[in-house]
Design a protein around this motif. Structure first.
Motif, PDB file in Angstrom:
ATOM      1  N   GLU A 133     -14.866  15.904  -8.105  1.00 11.10           N
ATOM      2  CA  GLU A 133     -14.078  15.997  -6.867  1.00 11.10           C
ATOM      3  C   GLU A 133     -14.980  16.556  -5.774  1.00 11.10           C
ATOM      4  O   GLU A 133     -15.064  17.754  -5.577  1.00 11.10           O
ATOM      5  N   GLY A 144     -14.912  15.702  -2.573  1.00 11.22           N
ATOM      6  CA  GLY A 144     -14.386  15.747  -1.211  1.00 11.22           C
ATOM      7  C   GLY A 144     -15.005  14.631  -0.412  1.00 11.22           C
ATOM      8  O   GLY A 144     -16.070  14.115  -0.751  1.00 11.22           O
ATOM      9  N   ALA A 170     -11.844   7.405   8.298  1.00  8.88           N
ATOM     10  CA  ALA A 170     -11.654   6.002   7.945  1.00  8.88           C
ATOM     11  C   ALA A 170     -10.417   5.839   7.072  1.00  8.88           C
ATOM     12  O   ALA A 170      -9.584   4.953   7.293  1.00  8.88           O
ATOM     13  N   ASP A 185      -7.266   6.153   9.041  1.00  9.56           N
ATOM     14  CA  ASP A 185      -7.019   4.959   9.839  1.00  9.56           C
ATOM     15  C   ASP A 185      -6.462   3.828   8.985  1.00  9.56           C
ATOM     16  O   ASP A 185      -5.518   3.137   9.374  1.00  9.56           O
ATOM     17  N   VAL A 186      -7.034   3.655   7.799  1.00 12.14           N
ATOM     18  CA  VAL A 186      -6.564   2.593   6.906  1.00 12.14           C
ATOM     19  C   VAL A 186      -5.110   2.843   6.531  1.00 12.14           C
ATOM     20  O   VAL A 186      -4.258   1.949   6.596  1.00 12.14           O
ATOM     21  N   ALA A 228      -2.916   4.611   8.124  1.00 11.58           N
ATOM     22  CA  ALA A 228      -2.051   4.450   9.287  1.00 11.58           C
ATOM     23  C   ALA A 228      -1.805   2.961   9.545  1.00 11.58           C
ATOM     24  O   ALA A 228      -0.689   2.548   9.863  1.00 11.58           O
ATOM     25  N   ALA A 229      -2.853   2.159   9.380  1.00  7.69           N
ATOM     26  CA  ALA A 229      -2.722   0.726   9.610  1.00  7.69           C
ATOM     27  C   ALA A 229      -1.730   0.112   8.620  1.00  7.69           C
ATOM     28  O   ALA A 229      -0.858  -0.679   8.996  1.00  7.69           O
ATOM     29  N   ALA A 279       1.750   1.167   9.546  1.00  2.00           N
ATOM     30  CA  ALA A 279       2.202   0.467  10.741  1.00  2.00           C
ATOM     31  C   ALA A 279       2.589  -0.961  10.396  1.00  2.00           C
ATOM     32  O   ALA A 279       3.604  -1.480  10.861  1.00  2.00           O
ATOM     33  N   GLU A 307       5.940  -0.913   8.759  1.00  2.00           N
ATOM     34  CA  GLU A 307       7.086  -0.502   9.581  1.00  2.00           C
ATOM     35  C   GLU A 307       7.259  -1.340  10.834  1.00  2.00           C
ATOM     36  O   GLU A 307       8.138  -1.077  11.634  1.00  2.00           O
ATOM     37  N   PRO A 323       4.640  -0.445  16.596  1.00  2.00           N
ATOM     38  CA  PRO A 323       4.971   0.922  16.992  1.00  2.00           C
ATOM     39  C   PRO A 323       5.841   0.913  18.238  1.00  2.00           C
ATOM     40  O   PRO A 323       5.760  -0.010  19.028  1.00  2.00           O
ATOM     41  N   PRO A 347       6.049   6.707  22.329  1.00  2.00           N
ATOM     42  CA  PRO A 347       6.243   7.560  21.141  1.00  2.00           C
ATOM     43  C   PRO A 347       6.448   9.022  21.496  1.00  2.00           C
ATOM     44  O   PRO A 347       5.748   9.876  21.001  1.00  2.00           O
TER      45      PRO A 347
END
Lengths: 661, 177
Positions: B146, B148, B156, B159-160, B162-163, B166, B169, B172, B176
């Motif tokens: 481990e 880290g 990165a 972001d992945v 979150a993409a 998104a 869902e 956006p 917001p």
């Protein structure tokens, strides 16, 4: 009339503060949203009422209404308007009112900002803030009424202490108070977390802007106060380890430690209990500072209050808040769960190291400040603890901290590579070595060690901070990396600027200690003194009438290489209202370096002149400004903006595109 | 601009008179005055260094080097007198503490009353370091492997994720807040 209304507004504010103290927290405990919703209106009402009272007192000052005792004692009709206004807080009652105004402002801000916080947490925070407001409003009403009337009203006021008739008074206390009192919100957050038993990275993220904001203001307030003392007191010192300075420095040290431990908590969910403890300590030290300054237990220029009932009252507030907070901490800290794991050699480990040294330094200042008081109470023995003690204990604690400082941000979270960090610091180490050698050579035998150590460490910090930023730009051509610089997260810039500022201040202190030169001599008209390549000729004396004072000015022509480059006009200023003289230094600024001239006694047509050449002296305060700017940059970071999850979602297209790199 | 040497006699007299006027406001005098200073620069330097260790006993946290009080001047003269008499720095300080007590020393002496003061910083540092070590040792060890993620990897990853979220869902919301 307005004065009575102002007084009444304070009474109403106390009543509303009680509402603020009770209803929202009861609502939070019961899960009653209607009760919790009283947080904003009650805090708003307290703010509006205190602001009204403050405005009323300001109007009394502007109008020179000497039927108000406070105005009579601290103002004069001939005083310039800016000092009439700043004089509002240039005395005990007014400055306590300013304190409460800042307190109420923060309470109100906490109630209306942070809409994404859980309702119960916000309600609890606002209530805890209300407790502090209640205590201090009660203090003002019981012991320090600023609206006390005087009958018959005198025709003229007694004027403000001339030392305080300076733009410094307009700026220094408000900045300092915003910093001091800002920690009350942090404290309220800590108490709320203990009461609710809920403490996580989100909490750290909500509280972080408040810590940063308070820290920025405290930094600026202390720096401003230091510069003010430097030019106004007339002997060219910039830090005296005066108990009153220490009173503001201790919360700053604790706040700086808190800033760093909260970063660990936010990123890694670790150091939670410690962060809570530091939050309590930072505000306790703010309260202690207020007590030390306001109670008059210390004799100093700042202690315009020496009334034992006031001291006792603040001591009770102090005991109740600090004692209560620590009791709560002892009862509840065990319920908080430990967070993420990390190896000793890691960013977290470095920040633990930072905290050990900063809190030890803070405790050292505390011990040194209180020791004479305690010793005298216990044994009756009188000792003095002055600059030699603090320099001897404080500086050795800073050296290891500064040596480790640039390495910290280079270590990875969880587990770092010390060897790699050391390699990356090589440029900083090399520059520091050269700088140290060069300054030792320049300084000559006596101050060589100070110069080498101080300038070396300062350069190491400066280059280390810049290097850290540069290393963050990744690999590739210099041009590409340069283009990446502005896109780095603002928090990263904030860290770099904060640390850079420390380095700049250290260079300023070291250069001043090692290279300052000084001439003390009698001078008559036409006499010339030489100092650091400048010739200062005393040309003439003049009388200059100010609005409420008379200056006797000695005019010096400053020459360099035979050419007149400037005129310096140090003066002795006399204020007839208080029959009190002050010395006005004349300062010539050349980049960060200054020539500093003050006048002394006059006899036989000659005046005693003290001339200083102060190389790089401005670096001391410029460093503080840079560090504060670092705080502002961190505050502006995207992640700290309110409504955090939403922007992250919004940024998907760019973020996803960049993720492949 | 007035050249230094171009001043007439009358003007000089007037200026001198103006200076005497200053006397009327016998204000805060400067700390160290020229008439106090010793001729020998080495001795004077010693006197200045010693003055920074001594408290102006009637002042508010000022050294006798900084203070313009009469007592501070007396103490400065006393320091110089002792130095001229051949006292070592320690003897000068002892001479002053005999008369004014430890209160006069800004660097408190090390004795039974001040042992806590002097020991505290080192003691606190050692305790702090021990506490930190114990804390670091007691922490759950990082599991082998481990390591880290680096900051870039973490960004990165975020972001992945979150993409993906998104995409799941839908688009956006435009505002917001």
């Amino acid at each position: 009339m307005l004065n009575e209304v102002g007084h009444f507004a304070l009474v109403l504010a106390l009543a509303m503060a009680l509402v603020q103290s009770v209803l929202p927290i009861v609502g939070a405990q019961r899960g009653d949203t209607r009760l919790m919703a009283t947080a904003a209106p009650s805090a708003g009402a307290v703010f509006a009422l205190v602001a009204f009272a403050f405005a009323a007192l300001t109007v009394a000052y502007i109008r020179s209404d000497f039927s108000v005792l406070n105005v009579f004692e601290n103002s004069h009709s001939a005083k310039p308007m800016v000092y009439k206004i700043s004089g509002v807080w240039g005395n005990h009652e007014g400055s306590m009112l300013l304190w409460v105004l800042v307190l109420a402002t923060f309470g109100f801000l906490a109630a209306v900002l942070g809409r994404n916080m859980p309702l119960s947490l916000r309600a609890t925070v606002v209530s805890v803030q209300g407790w502090v407001s209640t205590a201090f409003l009660a203090f003002i009403l019981a012991t320090s009424n600023p609206f006390e009337r005087l009958f018959p009203a005198p025709f003229e006021g007694q004027d403000l202490n001339p030392l305080l008739q300076d733009i410094g008074l307009a700026i220094h206390p408000p900045l300092l108070y915003v910093g001091y009192v800002g920690f009350s919100i942090v404290f309220a957050f800590a108490i709320a977390a203990l009461i609710e038993g809920r403490l996580d990275a989100a909490w750290a993220r909500w509280v972080r802007p408040w810590i940063l904001g308070s820290w920025i203001f405290l930094t600026l307030g202390i720096a401003m106060g230091s510069y003010w003392a430097y030019y106004e007191l007339g002997w060219g010192g910039w830090w005296f380890w005066d108990p009153v300075e220490n009173a503001s420095f201790m919360p700053w040290l604790a706040g700086t430690a808190l800033l760093h431990s909260a970063a660990v908590m936010e990123k890694r969910d670790a150091l939670k209990v410690w962060t809570i403890l530091l939050a309590i300590v930072a505000f306790s030290l703010s309260l202690l500072g207020t007590f030390l300054v306001r109670s008059g237990v210390l004799t100093s220029v700042h202690a315009f209050a020496s009334d034992p009932t006031r001291g006792l009252f603040i001591l009770m507030i102090l005991a109740a808040f600090i004692g209560g907070a620590f009791l709560l901490f002892a009862l509840r800290a065990g319920t908080l769960k430990a967070g993420g794991a990390f190896a000793p050699m890691s960013r977290e480990g470095a920040l633990v190291f930072n905290n050990v040294f900063l809190t030890t330094a803070c405790a050292t200042v505390l011990v040194g400040t209180l020791y004479p008081l305690v010793l005298e109470t216990v044994t009756g023995g009188k000792i003095s603890v002055g600059p030699p003690y603090f320099n001897m204990t404080f500086i050795p604690l800073m050296v290891p901290l500064f040596l480790a400082l640039p390495a910290g941000p280079l270590l990875a979270w969880k587990r770092g590579d010390a060897a790699a960090a050391a390699v990356r610091l090589l440029p900083a180490i090399v520059v520091a070595m050269f700088g140290a050698a060069a300054s030792a050579w320049l300084a000559g035998e006596e101050t060589a060690l100070t110069a080498a150590f101080g300038i070396g460490i300062g350069l190491y910090l400066v280059v280390g901070s810049v290097a850290e930023l540069w290393l963050r730009t990744g690999r590739g051509a210099a041009g590409a990396r340069l283009a990446r610089l502005p896109r780095l997260p603002r928090a990263m810039w904030g860290t770099a600027f904060g640390h850079l500022g420390v380095g700049v201040t250290v260079i300023g202190i070291a250069a001043l200690s090692a290279f300052q030169t000084e001439v003390i001599r009698d001078m008559g008209p036409g006499d010339t003194a030489s100092l650091a390549g400048y010739e200062l000729t005393l040309a003439r004396a003049e009388r200059v009438e100010g609005p409420n004072y008379t200056d006797t000015v000695a005019v010096f022509d400053v020459r360099r290489g035979g050419r007149v480059v400037d005129t310096l006009r140090p003066a002795k200023r006399h204020y007839p209202a208080r029959n009190m003289p002050t010395t006005e230094a004349a300062i010539k600024t050349m980049g960060p370096t200054q020539l500093y001239v003050t006048l002394g006694e006059v006899a036989d047509g000659k005046v005693v002149v003290r001339l200083f050449y102060k190389p790089f002296v401005l670096f001391i305060w410029i460093g503080a400004l840079i560090a504060a700017l670092g705080g502002v940059l961190s505050l502006a970071d995207r992640k700290l903006r309110i409504g955090l999850p939403a922007p992250a979602r919004r940024r998907v297209p760019q973020g996803a595109a960049g993720a492949g790199a | 601009m007035t050249g230094g040497g171009m001043m007439g006699r009358g003007m000089r007299a007037r200026i001198a008179a103006l200076f005497v006027l200053l006397l009327a406001f016998a204000g805060p005098a400067l700390a160290v005055n020229p008439d106090e200073q010793l001729a020998d620069p080495a001795q004077e330097a010693r006197a200045r260094e010693l003055s920074k260790e001594l408290r102006c006993v009637v002042c508010q946290n000022q050294t006798i080097d900084d203070s313009d009080a009469d007592i501070a001047r007396d103490l400065r003269l006393l320091v110089r007198e002792r130095i001229t008499a051949g006292d070592s720095d320690e003897e000068v300080l002892a001479f002053l503490t005999d008369r004014y007590g430890d209160f006069v020393l800004l660097r408190p002496p090390f004795n039974a009353a001040t042992v806590a003061l002097w020991a505290m910083p080192a003691l606190l540092l050692v305790l702090g370091l021990i506490a930190a070590t114990v804390y670091l040792r007691r922490r759950p060890e990082l599991a082998v492997g481990e390591r880290g993620l680096t900051a870039e990897e973490e960004a990165a990853l975020a972001d992945v994720l979150a993409a993906r979220r998104a995409a799941r869902e839908g688009p956006p919301p435009s505002d917001p807040a």
